[in-house]
Structures are given as structure tokens and as C-alpha cells.
Design a protein around this motif. Structure first.
Motif, PDB file in Angstrom:
ATOM      1  N   CYS A 263       0.838  -1.199   0.000  1.00 13.18           N
ATOM      2  CA  CYS A 263       0.000   0.000   0.000  1.00 13.18           C
ATOM      3  C   CYS A 263       0.871   1.248   0.000  1.00 13.18           C
ATOM      4  CB  CYS A 263      -0.904   0.028   1.232  1.00 13.18           C
ATOM      5  SG  CYS A 263      -2.470  -0.813   0.990  1.00 13.18           S
ATOM      6  N   PHE A 264       0.528   2.180  -0.888  1.00 16.06           N
ATOM      7  CA  PHE A 264       1.157   3.491  -0.819  1.00 16.06           C
ATOM      8  C   PHE A 264       0.878   4.107   0.551  1.00 16.06           C
ATOM      9  CE2 PHE A 264       0.357   3.194  -5.479  1.00 16.06           C
ATOM     10  CZ  PHE A 264       1.649   3.430  -5.932  1.00 16.06           C
ATOM     11  N   LYS A 265       1.748   4.978   0.998  1.00 17.40           N
ATOM     12  CA  LYS A 265       1.499   5.702   2.229  1.00 17.40           C
ATOM     13  C   LYS A 265       0.356   6.701   2.028  1.00 17.40           C
ATOM     14  CE  LYS A 265       4.486   3.904   5.038  1.00 17.40           C
ATOM     15  NZ  LYS A 265       4.042   3.198   6.260  1.00 17.40           N
ATOM     16  N   ALA A 266      -0.314   7.068   3.118  1.00 20.20           N
ATOM     17  CA  ALA A 266      -1.456   7.982   3.052  1.00 20.20           C
ATOM     18  C   ALA A 266      -1.066   9.262   2.315  1.00 20.20           C
ATOM     19  CB  ALA A 266      -1.941   8.311   4.459  1.00 20.20           C
ATOM     20  N   GLY A 267      -1.936   9.662   1.405  1.00 22.75           N
ATOM     21  CA  GLY A 267      -1.694  10.881   0.643  1.00 22.75           C
ATOM     22  C   GLY A 267      -0.841  10.678  -0.584  1.00 22.75           C
ATOM     23  N   GLU A 268      -0.357   9.464  -0.779  1.00 17.87           N
ATOM     24  CA  GLU A 268       0.479   9.188  -1.939  1.00 17.87           C
ATOM     25  C   GLU A 268      -0.190   8.168  -2.848  1.00 17.87           C
ATOM     26  OE1 GLU A 268       4.948   9.881  -0.004  1.00 17.87           O
ATOM     27  OE2 GLU A 268       4.306   7.850  -0.560  1.00 17.87           O
TER      28      GLU A 268
END
Length: 998
Positions: free
Chosen positions: A921-926
Motif C-alpha cells: 500500500c502506498f502511504k497515506a496521501g500518496e
């Protein structure tokens, strides 16, 4: 379904971690590691699953024997098995294990349940006998998990610590703690059942090749498989439609059906319900659901996991049930304990009552929208309040059915008097119902709305006054995009205007009034944007509900009496979920009116809801294609993703069966039913929807007089007897399946080719190419379509090369037993949008090294031939939709090593892990866009080769050859998932465990 949050992994097999830790600590302290192991594992939990030491192998041997057929009530049997299997290392613990076996941890609360007339129904583990006030506040759904943990507590697979976690649910659930769960049974349908039986047959071969006993591959819990996904709507508007469609179904699927019939004989504990019997979830509700098991005098709640997302329908009966991937279901069949994060429970209070004319479908679409907005992914939803007692069991089942659409694991209705009445209505015996009520009351699992309600604690709260529900439909592309009926015309026009998306088609203003005139078998006809070309009363969501089915009949009756008629170019169909529906429609006298409007019964199965809508008339199809018409389908189903219902219906709306008839009569979704007439009657006057809409009282009278217990008894008395076509199938009596290399339906998959007893180990990804670059909401229908095989697809070429005529292609869903076809069908949805194609829609991609545009399969084959790994980039909600294990198997066969997404749907993420694919999972906001990833880069994922150095949910660095580097979360959510990854997937893990048994 919706996305899953971090560490919310449900339904993966799990061994007891605390006991494992104790045993490995003892082993480490008393015995030096053998030469093959360089050092003791840093994690005792991980050691159980990861190390290759002789001690852990011996430990696995005993653990496997325990989980495969040992009766915990028979200490002599267990001790004998332990003595037989024990290595010198395990001898040191023999005394301890014998003590565990000789006395159940909760034997003190094993209680007899007396019968009113003397004697007893059986024994049960009494929750009240624990005398713990925390239990009184637990949601009913959590009490089922608690009872299971207590009953299966052996301080080996399930520990007292696990039981305590569940009792202390109010404090532990927010901490995302992991617990074991063993379902009472497993439910399959044929689309997912065929590959499951193929896998079991293949596992028998694999364990045989490793020198093990193939008989170890046998279901140890009851497995019910209902053949319901294969019938297509080829023939309609004919009294002969059922027979004609079944004959075509058997012509297309004879080989698959024979394979399932072989499986029912070769494997123990497996019931196959033949084609033509009904829809799996309706059969489960009306017949298979036990509510309470009485297994040799041991009483316990029914619970079920199924390989179909809508297994949740049984929650309406007070049975805990939810969907899992086929891979996990296979492990559960083989007696493996499943792992789940102890869920939060949303308390949904219902009050008031539905207004006149409002249907259960209107209610469920409203509930779905509310719960999607609230956010219930990975959670249970439990319905309570006085309003629950005012809705029928069938209405509850409708709400529970759509749990995947609102994103919850379950939508649960505890058992009450309404449940008991339904059990009697559907033919369960009085003695059985008496036992069910007595058990649930004694164990504080029964709700009596005539008594003051004990306040229960929930994780969060919602409330709906039923009187506020209004008529509505959902669409045009997602089930949770609810549209109030009064706003439908305006919403439709905004969809035409809006840019392409879930609520938009981007039709230029000057083209919105386009008329496509054509000749329909000598009759002048025309289509416009919004014209209805498919109107289907379909799907267990609604066909299990007599009120909306009889309501549809009443609408048809009133329309006939007023002189209205559905246009002949609208493809109409009625596919009941069981033979009971036919009986009460005939009893009520309403079927003849449905027939007059074109809604003849076409078969007993899922049909249009899963894309088995059959071909449109050639003249209609040409009019749509040649004029780029946004044609509509209206169906009483639960899924309306673009490309699912039919390739030529870009607008698809979910509606109640009465509204399906109404929209068929209107011929368009571009109508305001309050202000515009639905048609002109035989007297020349305008007829409005209100003129043909039945009152709630009319529907209730029809239900009361037409739905009778004998109908259920007679229908299900003969359900397993099959039909002449099924009974004429001759199958061999053999434990091992004889694979036919020329078969295009059943093929031995390559999952276990060259498999050895040594796990392949963990791995990263180096210099991988991006096979596909997706945006948000890529569904399992996009990844592995179930519908028709397009004539220009790689799968079509494969079939044509093997002499299969196009008319015999059948569907992808029907060919899930053949990996060669399913690999070619992966990412083959004609509506898929791949960013590498820069706006072009379709199942193709760019082969990055050459820049060529190829089919996804051909591109993947080139990468594999060159020894190059691939990854997939995706947005939010990757893998939403049906629980479809081929959406993980297919990418694995294409060589995909990892999927990097903003978020994953719960079941799909676990399926990826189950097939050895890395979910990141991409990090939050990315996401790919914010990181300016084009998909033309090469990707290296930095994962250790030593599984002991990986932890659930840890950060992982991804590097590209363009110099970019970013951090992702590895979505291995539990230790056991890391074990699967280490073994190359869940099935190789299980095989190695079983093969190690002596």
C-alpha cells in the motif's frame, strides 16, 4: 465490497501463536538447533511457520494430526496419535499434551439442554455459566465467536488467552487483536466450486507425489456446493424457456458437471446440489442453514464461510456467515483453523415501520448508502431495535445479502420470534425449531422483543427510522450510488452531461436526443439514450423475498388489465432462486400476468446478476453499437459494475422486482414516474406508476394466501435427487482424477509442479516492469471477468485453435476449471482502463521494452519468456466486488509478483497473499500520480530473503530505475500470512503440512 484498513485481515488460517511460542521456547532451551539451522529464530511465533528444524517439523506433524480428524472428546485417540507421531523432541512435551487432551479447558461449563418432555437435546458450552458480566454486553455476533473459541479451546490451536480476548471485546477490538475461528461448514457455488475441487484434486496428486497419503485431502467439515452460476438467458419469452436453457446449460457444461459429480463421490462430506435447483444463497436460507448444529449430541451455533461474497445473506437467519476466497475456503475444508482480527461491531438501530408502497429493495439500497458513508470495512454490522421486529425474515435476508456492497464482513440479525416463524414456514420440523429456540435462549443468544432489552455495547452507532425510506434505485455503475425515484430523470440527464466516470457518460448536448431507428423482426423500433434493453428479475437478493416477487406480479397484473405491454425488443426474464417461488407465483395466479409481459421463467440460477444475460437480439445489438447508444439494463440484483451485466449496457440500475417491471413497461430510465405516464392504456388514457403500484396491504394478502409451508417441503424433499440430465452423467469411481489434456474445461493447474518439501522462501522483486497501471475501483470483474468470452480475445483464440466453435465458448466463469483459459482471461474485461494506453479503453497494455501495444496476456507472456518480473500499479479499492480467487490466481500465472495500490478490498488482498503475490500500500496521501510514476519505470521492491526479518505491516522501500524511491506498507497482516508467503502460497503450505504426517 469496499477497501480494507491496515491490519484488518479477516479469515486467514491461523495456528495458535501463544502455545507455539511456549513449545518453541522450550525446544530452544533444551535442544540445540540442528546443523541445518544456522541459529534459533528471533521470533518464536514466526518459528512455527518459518523454520526448517526437525523440531518444528515434528511439531507440525502433531499439530496437523490434531487439526485433521482428532476428536478432542477422545483423549485416548489423541494420545495414541501423539505417541505414534512423537519425535524424541516432542516426547519431552508428551505429558503436557496428554494433560491438555484429557480435560477440555472449559469442561466445567459443559451443560445438558433439557427437553420439555424429559431427556435432553444434547450438551452445550454455556456462556451464562462463565458468570462474567462482560458477556451480557457483548453483541450477539461476537457471542458466536466466543462460543466457537470456548468449544474448540484445546490450549493448542485455540487458547484460553484467545477466549479472554473475545470476552474482553470492548477493550481488545480497538487493538486489532488476532483470534482463531473454525466455521461449522463451507458453502460453494459452481463458478468458485469447480476451481476449488480442481485444486483439491490437484492437491491429492501433489501429496501423492511427495509420498504422502492422498486421503488426507478430504473435507473435514460439511461442504455444500450448489450449481447455480451456469445457466444463461439464451431463450426467453417462452413457456419452454426453462427446459431450453437447461438443455443448453448441460450442453455447455456437461464436462464441468461430471467433474463436480465425481468430486461429490471422491471427497467425503461434500453435498452437491444439482443444476436447476436454485440460487446458492436462497437454498442456503431456505434449506441448508441449520441455525444450531446438533452434532452427535453436541449443540453449537451454525456458522459458514462461502466462496461467494453474498454468503452474508444467511446472516438474516441469525447464522454467522461471510464470503472468503476459494483458496481460504479450501484450507477451511481441510480442517485448518482460520484467523481473523477481532472485528469492531457497528450497532444499527432500526425504528418505526416502512411506509405503504416502499419495498425491501428500497430499504437495502438506503442502508447500503448509509453504511458506505459511515465506513464499515472489516467490521460486523448488527441490527437491533424495535424496528427489526417489524420487518420480515426475507427483508432481513435482503439487507444481509448486500453486506459486500456496504463493505461489512457481516450484516447480522440475531435470532428472534420472526426467525423461528420463518424456520417453520420453510419446512424445518417443530422438534428442530424447539431445539434451536431452547439452545439459543439457554445460551443468551436469542432476542425477545417482548422483554426489556439488555443494553449492548457497540463500536459505533447508526440509526434509521424505517418511515423515512423512500422508493429508489441505484446506478448507473455502482450499487451504492442510490438515486431517489423522484430524482431519477434529473440524475440521468446529469449522468449524460458529466465527464466519464461512475456517474457520467460525457455525451455531447447535441447528441443527447439521438434516435436510433431499426427494424425488429418486421416491426419498426427505436432506441434512445437510456432505453431499457434488459429487464431482469434476478438474483438471490430479491428472488428470496415473496413480498417483492408477488409485488412484481401485481404490477404486471394491473398493467395487463389497463392494456399496457412491454415492448418486444426489451429482453425480459425471470430467474427465481428456488422452485418455491414458482409454486407461490402459480398459487397466486400472478405468473400468467408476468408471462404476458415477457417475464417467463427462464431458469433457476443467478443469470443476469452475474453477467449470464445471454445475447441481445442482433438488431438491437447493432442499433446500440452503430449509433453509440447508452443503453440501460434494470435488474433486481446486487451488482451493476460496468461491463458486468452485458457488454452493450453501459447504464445498469439495481431496482426492486416491481420497479423492474415498471421500467420494462416504460422502456426507458429517462422518466419521472411522478409526473410522466408510464404508457397509454387501452382506453386511451395516460397510465402512471401510481395506477399500477400495489399497496402494502395487497402484497401482504398475497403473501399470506400464497406462500405455504408445503411448498418448501415438497421443493427441498427432492432437491438432491437431481434431474434426468444430471442423473444420466456417468462418472468414474476413483480417488485420483484422470486429467484429460485435451479438455478445455478441466485442466491440471501448474501450482505444484516440481514442488518439494522445502519452502521456496521469501523474496523481493528486482527490476520489474509495470504490466498495468490502474486508477481507483478496479474490481474483480475487471481483473477476472466472469461473463462472455470476447471473439477477439486471447482466450477465444485458444479455444478456436482447439476446435471450439464460437457458439460454444460459454463464459469465463464456466471455464474456471481450466487455468490456460483463465490466465488468458485475466485483465480481459473490455471496459478496463489502463493508464499506459493514455485513455484508450480495453484489455490491452504496452510492452515497455518495445513500446508495442499487445493484449495483456501476450505482453505478460513476453515478460515471462524473457525472465522479467512484473508488478501492477493501482488506486483505491483494488479488487472490490465478488470474492474471486481467479483474480489472484490469474495474475500469479501471468508472472505478477506484486500489486502496489492505495488500498485493497479485504478478501482480494488475502487472496493475493494466498497465491504468493506481495500486496503493498502506498502511504497515506500518496499514489502513482502524486509520486509521478508513469508505469514506464522498472521497480525493485526491497524485501529480505529471510522470512524472519519480515514483520506484518512493516515498511518496505520501492526503488525505480528513474531514481525515484518511495515507502510502502507491506500488507502481510498476520504472522500466518508471512508463513504462506514463505511457502509460495496457502495451498503449498497446507500440502507440506499434510505430507509431513506419518
Amino acid at each position: 465490497m469496499h477497501i480494507t484498513g491496515s491490519h484488518s485481515s479477516f479469515l486467514l488460517r491461523r495456528a495458535s501463536r501463544s502455545t507455539t511460542s511456549r513449545l518453541h521456547s522450550s525446544i530452544s532451551a533444551k535442544s540445540p538447533p540442528p546443523p541445518s539451522s544456522p541459529s534459533p529464530s528471533p521470533s518464536p511465533v514466526a518459528s512455527q511457520f518459518r523454520s526448517h528444524t526437525a523440531a518444528s517439523a515434528a511439531f507440525r506433524t502433531v499439530r496437523s494430526r490434531w487439526s485433521h480428524g482428532v476428536d478432542w472428546r477422545s483423549p485416548a485417540s489423541l494420545s495414541s496419535q501423539i505417541r505414534t507421531a512423537a519425535s524424541p523432541v516432542l516426547d519431552r512435551f508428551h505429558r503436557n499434551l496428554s494433560t491438555i487432551a484429557s480435560e477440555h479447558a472449559f469442561s466445567g461449563i459443559l451443560t445438558g439442554l433439557p427437553k420439555p418432555g424429559g431427556g435432553e437435546f444434547g450438551k452445550f458450552y454455556s456462556l451464562p455459566a462463565l458468570n462474567d458480566p462482560r458477556i451480557d454486553k457483548l453483541p450477539y455476533s461476537i457471542r458466536i465467536l466466543l462460543e466457537s473459541a470456548i468449544r474448540n479451546c484445546d490450549n493448542f490451536q485455540v487458547t484460553k488467552e484467545d477466549v479472554e480476548k473475545i470476552i474482553d471485546w470492548e477493550k481488545t477490538a480497538p487493538k486489532q487483536v488476532e483470534i482463531p475461528f473454525k466455521p461449522a461448514r463451507v458453502l460453494l457455488q459452481d463458478f468458485t466450486g469447480v476451481p476449488a475441487v480442481v485444486d483439491l484434486a490437484c492437491m491429492r496428486d501433489a501429496i501423492n507425489n511427495l509420498g504422502g497419503d492422498s486421503d488426507k485431502i478430504n473435507p473435514l467439515v460439511p461442504v455444500d456446493l450448489v450449481v447455480d452460476h451456469s445457466v444463461q438467458v439464451d431463450v426467453t419469452r417462452s413457456e419452454n424457456a426453462v427446459k431450453a436453457n437447461m438443455e443448453l446449460e448441460f450442453q455447455r457444461n456437461k464436462e464441468r458437471f461430471a467433474f463436480l459429480k465425481w468430486g461429490s463421490k471422491a471427497f467425503q462430506n461434500m453435498l452437491v446440489v444439482p443444476p436447476g435447483s436454485g440460487i446458492v444463497h436462497q437454498v442456503n436460507l431456505e434449506y441448508l442453514g441449520r441455525v444450531v448444529f446438533n452434532n452427535d449430541g453436541m449443540l453449537y451455533p451454525d456458522s459458514v464461510v462461502g466462496t461467494d461474497s453474498h454468503t452474508t445473506m444467511i446472516d438474516g437467519l441469525g447464522v454467522a456467515g461471510w464470503g472468503v476466497g476459494g483458496i481460504e475456503a479450501e484450507a477451511a475444508m481441510l480442517g485448518q483453523p482460520m484467523s481473523m482480527v477481532l472485528p469492531g461491531v457497528v450497532g444499527f438501530k432500526l425504528s418505526g415501520k416502512l411506509r405503504d408502497g416502499v419495498t425491501a429493495t428500497d430499504l437495502v439500497l438506503t442502508v447500503t448508502q448509509m453504511l458506505r458513508k459511515h465506513g464499515v470495512v472489516g467490521k460486523f454490522v448488527e441490527f437491533h431495535g424495535d424496528g427489526v421486529g417489524k420487518i420480515s425474515l426475507a427483508d432481513r435476508a435482503t439487507i444481509a445479502n448486500m453486506s459486500p456492497e456496504y463493505g461489512a464482513t457481516m450484516g447480522f440479525f440475531p435470532v428472534d420470534h420472526v426467525t423461528l416463524q420463518y424456520l417453520k414456514l420453510t419446512g424445518r420440523s417443530d422438534d428442530t425449531v424447539a431445539m434451536i429456540e431452547a439452545y439459543l435462549r439457554a445460551n443468551n443468544m436469542f432476542v425477545d422483543y417482548n422483554e426489556p432489552q439488555q443494553e449492548r455495547v457497540y463500536s459505533s452507532y447508526l440509526e434509521l427510522n424505517l418511515s423515512e425510506v423512500e422508493p429508489c434505485i441505484s446506478g448507473p455503475k455502482r450499487p451504492h450510488d442510490r438515486v431517489p425515484l423522484k430524482e431519477m430523470k434529473a440524475d440521468w440527464h446529469s449522468c449524460l452531461d458529466n465527464k466519464v466516470g461512475f456517474k457520467g457518460f460525457a455525451v455531447p448536448k447535441e447528441a443527447q436526443d439521438k434516435v436510433a431507428k431499426f427494424d425488429f423482426h418486421g416491426q419498426p423500433a427505436e432506441l434512445r439514450h437510456g432505453s431499457v434493453v434488459i429487464a431482469a428479475i434476478t438474483s438471490c437478493t430479491n428472488t428470496s423475498n415473496p413480498s417483492v416477487m408477488l409485488g412484481a406480479g401485481l404490477v404486471a397484473k394491473k398493467a395487463c388489465e389497463l392494456g399496457l405491454q412491454v415492448k418486444p425488443w426489451v429482453k425480459t426474464s425471470l430467474a427465481p432462486g428456488s422452485g418455491v417461488v414458482t409454486k407461490y407465483l402459480l398459487q397466486s395466479g400472478l405468473q400468467k400476468y408476468l408471462n404476458e409481459q415477457g417475464f417467463d421463467i427462464v431458469g433457476y440460477g443467478c443469470t443476469t446478476c452475474i453477467g449470464n444475460s445471454g445475447d441481445l437480439d442482433e438488431s438491437v445489438a447493432s442499433a446500440i453499437s452503430d449509433n453509440d447508444i447508452i443503453a440501460s439494463a434494470v435488474l433486481s440484483g446486487n451488482r451493476n459494475f460496468e461491463g458486468r451485466v452485458h457488454a452493450l449496457t453501459r447504464a445498469n440500475y439495481l431496482a426492486s422486482p416491481p420497479l423492474v417491471v415498471a421500467y420494462a413497461l416504460a422502456g426507458t430510465v429517462d422518466i419521472d414516474f411522478e409526473k410522466e405516464p408510464i404508457g397509454v392504456g387501452k382506453d386511451g388514457k395516460n397510465v402512471y406508476l401510481r395506477d399500477i403500484w400495489p399497496s402494502s396491504e395487497e402484497i401482504a394478502e398475497a403473501v399470506q394466501s400464497s406462500v405455504l409451508p408445503d411448498m418448501f417441503k415438497s421443493t427441498y424433499k427432492s432437491i438432491t435427487e437431481g434431474n434426468p440430465m444430471w442423473n444420466d452423467l456417468n462418472v468414474p469411481e476413483a480417488k485420483l482424477y484422470s486429467w484429460d489434456e485435451n479438455s478445455t474445461y478441466i485442466h491440471q493447474p501448474p501450482y505444484f509442479t516440481n514442488m518439494t518439501m522445502d519452502p521456496p522462501g521469501a523474496h523481493g522483486v528486482k527490476d520489474a516492469y509495470c504490466l498495468l497501471n490502474f486508477g481507483d475501483s478496479i474490481t474483480t470483474d475487471h481483473i477476472s471477468p466472469a461473463g462472455s468470452i470476447h471473439k477477439d480475445s486471447p482466450a477465444a483464440k485458444f479455444l478456436l485453435d482447439r476446435g471450439v466453435d464460437r457458439k460454444d465458448f460459454n463464459s469465463y466463469g464456466s471455464r474456471r476449471g481450466n487455468d490456460e483459459i483463465m490466465a488468458r482471461g485475466t485483465f480481459a474485461n473490455i471496459r478496463i482502463v489502463n493508464k499506459l494506453l493514455k485513455g484508450e479503453v480495453g484489455p490491452q497494455t504496452v510492452h515497455i521494452p518495445t513500446g508495442e501495444k499487445l493484449s495483456v496476456f501476450d505482453a505478460a507472456s513476453r515478460y515471462k519468456a524473457a525472465g522479467q518480473d512484473t508488478i501492477v500499479l493501482a488506486g483505491a479499492e483494488y479488487g472490490s466486488g465478488s470474492s474471486r480467487d481467479w483474480a489472484a490466481k490469474g495474475p500469479m500465472l501471468l508472472g505478477v509478483k506484486a500489486v502496489i495500490a492505495k488500498s485493497f478490498e479485504r478478501i482480494h488482498r488475502s487472496n493475493l497473499v494466498g497465491m504468493g503475490i506481495i500486496p503493498l500500500c502506498f502511504k497515506a496521501g500518496e499514489d502513482a500520480d502524486t509520486l509521478q510514476l508513469t508505469g514506464h519505470e522498472r521497480y525493485t521492491i526491497d524485501l529480505p530473503n529471510n522470512i524472519n526479518e519480515i514483520r506484518p505491516g512493516q515498511d518496505v522501500t520501492v526503488k525505480t530505475d528513474s531514481g525515484k524511491s518511495f515507502t510502502c506498507t507491506a500488507r502481510f497482516d498476520t504472522e500466518v500470512e508471512l508463513a504462506y508467503f514463505n511457502h509460495g502460497g496457502i495451498l503449498p503450505y497446507v500440502i507440506r503440512q499434510l505430507a509431513a504426517q506419518k
